[in-house]
Design a protein around this motif. Structure first.
Motif, PDB file in Angstrom:
ATOM      1  N   LEU A   7       0.833  -1.195   0.000  1.00 19.86           N
ATOM      2  CA  LEU A   7       0.000   0.000   0.000  1.00 19.86           C
ATOM      3  C   LEU A   7       0.871   1.249   0.000  1.00 19.86           C
ATOM      4  O   LEU A   7       2.034   1.232   0.435  1.00 19.86           O
ATOM      5  N   ALA A   8       0.278   2.338  -0.489  1.00 27.43           N
ATOM      6  CA  ALA A   8       1.001   3.609  -0.490  1.00 27.43           C
ATOM      7  C   ALA A   8       1.260   4.061   0.940  1.00 27.43           C
ATOM      8  O   ALA A   8       0.438   3.862   1.837  1.00 27.43           O
ATOM      9  N   GLY A   9       2.394   4.706   1.151  1.00 26.71           N
ATOM     10  CA  GLY A   9       2.730   5.227   2.459  1.00 26.71           C
ATOM     11  C   GLY A   9       2.026   6.542   2.743  1.00 26.71           C
ATOM     12  O   GLY A   9       1.435   7.169   1.849  1.00 26.71           O
ATOM     13  N   ALA A  10       2.087   6.990   3.986  1.00 27.40           N
ATOM     14  CA  ALA A  10       1.384   8.201   4.395  1.00 27.40           C
ATOM     15  C   ALA A  10       1.856   9.426   3.620  1.00 27.40           C
ATOM     16  O   ALA A  10       1.046  10.258   3.190  1.00 27.40           O
ATOM     17  N   ASP A  11       3.165   9.548   3.411  1.00 30.08           N
ATOM     18  CA  ASP A  11       3.685  10.703   2.677  1.00 30.08           C
ATOM     19  C   ASP A  11       3.199  10.699   1.229  1.00 30.08           C
ATOM     20  O   ASP A  11       2.857  11.749   0.675  1.00 30.08           O
ATOM     21  N   GLU A  12       3.169   9.531   0.630  1.00 28.51           N
ATOM     22  CA  GLU A  12       2.699   9.422  -0.751  1.00 28.51           C
ATOM     23  C   GLU A  12       1.221   9.759  -0.848  1.00 28.51           C
ATOM     24  O   GLU A  12       0.783  10.439  -1.788  1.00 28.51           O
ATOM     25  N   ILE A  13       0.447   9.293   0.105  1.00 30.98           N
ATOM     26  CA  ILE A  13      -0.987   9.600   0.136  1.00 30.98           C
ATOM     27  C   ILE A  13      -1.195  11.101   0.308  1.00 30.98           C
ATOM     28  O   ILE A  13      -2.027  11.712  -0.373  1.00 30.98           O
ATOM     29  N   HIS A  14      -0.438  11.707   1.195  1.00 28.95           N
ATOM     30  CA  HIS A  14      -0.559  13.146   1.438  1.00 28.95           C
ATOM     31  C   HIS A  14      -0.235  13.937   0.175  1.00 28.95           C
ATOM     32  O   HIS A  14      -0.966  14.871  -0.198  1.00 28.95           O
ATOM     33  N   THR A  15       0.841  13.583  -0.492  1.00 26.87           N
ATOM     34  CA  THR A  15       1.216  14.272  -1.730  1.00 26.87           C
ATOM     35  C   THR A  15       0.126  14.145  -2.785  1.00 26.87           C
ATOM     36  O   THR A  15      -0.212  15.122  -3.477  1.00 26.87           O
ATOM     37  N   TYR A  16      -0.438  12.950  -2.907  1.00 29.64           N
ATOM     38  CA  TYR A  16      -1.508  12.722  -3.879  1.00 29.64           C
ATOM     39  C   TYR A  16      -2.721  13.593  -3.566  1.00 29.64           C
ATOM     40  O   TYR A  16      -3.304  14.211  -4.465  1.00 29.64           O
ATOM     41  N   LEU A  17      -3.121  13.654  -2.299  1.00 30.76           N
ATOM     42  CA  LEU A  17      -4.287  14.438  -1.914  1.00 30.76           C
ATOM     43  C   LEU A  17      -4.060  15.925  -2.150  1.00 30.76           C
ATOM     44  O   LEU A  17      -4.969  16.646  -2.585  1.00 30.76           O
ATOM     45  N   VAL A  18      -2.851  16.415  -1.880  1.00 24.19           N
ATOM     46  CA  VAL A  18      -2.534  17.822  -2.143  1.00 24.19           C
ATOM     47  C   VAL A  18      -2.648  18.115  -3.636  1.00 24.19           C
ATOM     48  O   VAL A  18      -3.203  19.146  -4.046  1.00 24.19           O
ATOM     49  N   GLU A  19      -2.151  17.222  -4.464  1.00 23.26           N
ATOM     50  CA  GLU A  19      -2.246  17.412  -5.917  1.00 23.26           C
ATOM     51  C   GLU A  19      -3.707  17.441  -6.363  1.00 23.26           C
ATOM     52  O   GLU A  19      -4.098  18.260  -7.200  1.00 23.26           O
ATOM     53  N   GLN A  20      -4.522  16.530  -5.818  1.00 24.19           N
ATOM     54  CA  GLN A  20      -5.928  16.486  -6.179  1.00 24.19           C
ATOM     55  C   GLN A  20      -6.658  17.744  -5.716  1.00 24.19           C
ATOM     56  O   GLN A  20      -7.509  18.282  -6.429  1.00 24.19           O
ATOM     57  N   LEU A  21      -6.324  18.237  -4.534  1.00 24.15           N
ATOM     58  CA  LEU A  21      -6.958  19.457  -4.044  1.00 24.15           C
ATOM     59  C   LEU A  21      -6.617  20.639  -4.930  1.00 24.15           C
ATOM     60  O   LEU A  21      -7.490  21.448  -5.271  1.00 24.15           O
ATOM     61  N   ASN A  22      -5.364  20.757  -5.338  1.00 22.79           N
ATOM     62  CA  ASN A  22      -4.983  21.857  -6.215  1.00 22.79           C
ATOM     63  C   ASN A  22      -5.699  21.781  -7.558  1.00 22.79           C
ATOM     64  O   ASN A  22      -6.086  22.802  -8.120  1.00 22.79           O
ATOM     65  N   SER A  23      -5.920  20.586  -8.062  1.00 26.01           N
ATOM     66  CA  SER A  23      -6.685  20.427  -9.303  1.00 26.01           C
ATOM     67  C   SER A  23      -8.136  20.821  -9.096  1.00 26.01           C
ATOM     68  O   SER A  23      -8.738  21.498  -9.946  1.00 26.01           O
ATOM     69  N   ALA A  24      -8.712  20.405  -7.979  1.00 28.58           N
ATOM     70  CA  ALA A  24     -10.120  20.716  -7.699  1.00 28.58           C
ATOM     71  C   ALA A  24     -10.337  22.213  -7.535  1.00 28.58           C
ATOM     72  O   ALA A  24     -11.382  22.743  -7.939  1.00 28.58           O
ATOM     73  N   LEU A  25      -9.378  22.913  -6.951  1.00 33.38           N
ATOM     74  CA  LEU A  25      -9.508  24.358  -6.770  1.00 33.38           C
ATOM     75  C   LEU A  25      -9.439  25.092  -8.098  1.00 33.38           C
ATOM     76  O   LEU A  25     -10.095  26.126  -8.278  1.00 33.38           O
TER      77      LEU A  25
END
Length: 226
Positions: A7-25
């Motif tokens: 499974l993806a690690g916490a740092d990888e998950i965090h980076t992914y979520l930040v990227e998705q948030l920036n796209s959503a904004l």
């Protein structure tokens, strides 16, 4: 069948979520109706960061600034902007929160003196009707564009300086329809500036409406700072 991969690690998950948030904004209309996507991504990021209580604090802040009714941020913008609810406007408020959390990935940072000069002169500058082209010509490319690049549709431009403590400055531009409140179809050749917003003050004090913004605002609007 279970997966054999790790499974993806916490740092990888965090980076992914930040990227998705920036796209959503930047493209809120492509992700969800109203603010469902940024709200969900914020919830997930705060869970990963083990600070879920921060979201309640932010909502209390919004409520204290005048967006505390059942309609929330969307209702507040509906009172100020013509043509109904504007996802790009709401995305800009989430962008401010993302900036304070260190999640926002700006396309451009203004030098401190340039950002200070922008804040000092933007309210008088907005006393004259302006267009999307006028904003870009006067202040350059934004730090974040909430909404697409097509001139046919509304959008919000945000400007961010190098000093993280300084407020973002937002230009709310509109190109909707006056014939159908729920329509997003264009009326003009390019969006026109309705309002400038900045400062951590009550929302109705943070707005400066342009003459066009005053002409087009809904009749039941509160009296924002002018």
């Amino acid at each position: 069948m279970s997966s054999t991969g790790s499974l993806a690690g916490a740092d990888e998950i965090h980076t992914y979520l930040v990227e998705q948030l920036n796209s959503a904004l930047r493209r809120p209309g492509m992700f969800s109706q109203r603010d469902a996507a940024p709200r969900m991504l914020v919830d997930h990021l705060l869970f990963v960061e083990r600070q879920p209580e921060v979201w309640d604090e932010e909502q209390r802040s919004w409520a204290s600034r005048g967006a505390g009714s059942s309609t929330g941020l969307g209702g507040m913008f509906e009172e100020l902007m013509p043509g109904g609810y504007d996802q790009n406007c709401v995305a800009s408020v989430y962008a401010e929160f993302a900036h304070r959390r260190g999640w926002l990935r700006p396309d451009r940072l203004l030098p401190a003196d340039e950002h200070h000069a922008l804040r000092a002169r933007v309210r008088p500058w907005a006393q004259t009707d302006r267009s999307w082209a006028d904003v870009l010509s006067e202040f350059g490319p934004p730090s974040i564009l909430c909404g697409g690049t097509s001139p046919l549709y509304s959008k919000t431009l945000g400007y961010l300086g190098e000093d993280p403590e300084e407020p973002m400055v937002f230009f709310h531009l509109w190109n909707g329809s006056t014939t159908a409140a729920g329509s997003t179809w264009h009326e003009l050749d390019e969006p026109v500036l309705l309002a400038v917003r900045f400062a951590d003050t009550p929302f109705d004090e943070a707005f400066t409406l342009t003459p066009e913004g005053k002409r087009r605002r809904p009749s039941q609007v509160r009296s924002p700072a002018e």
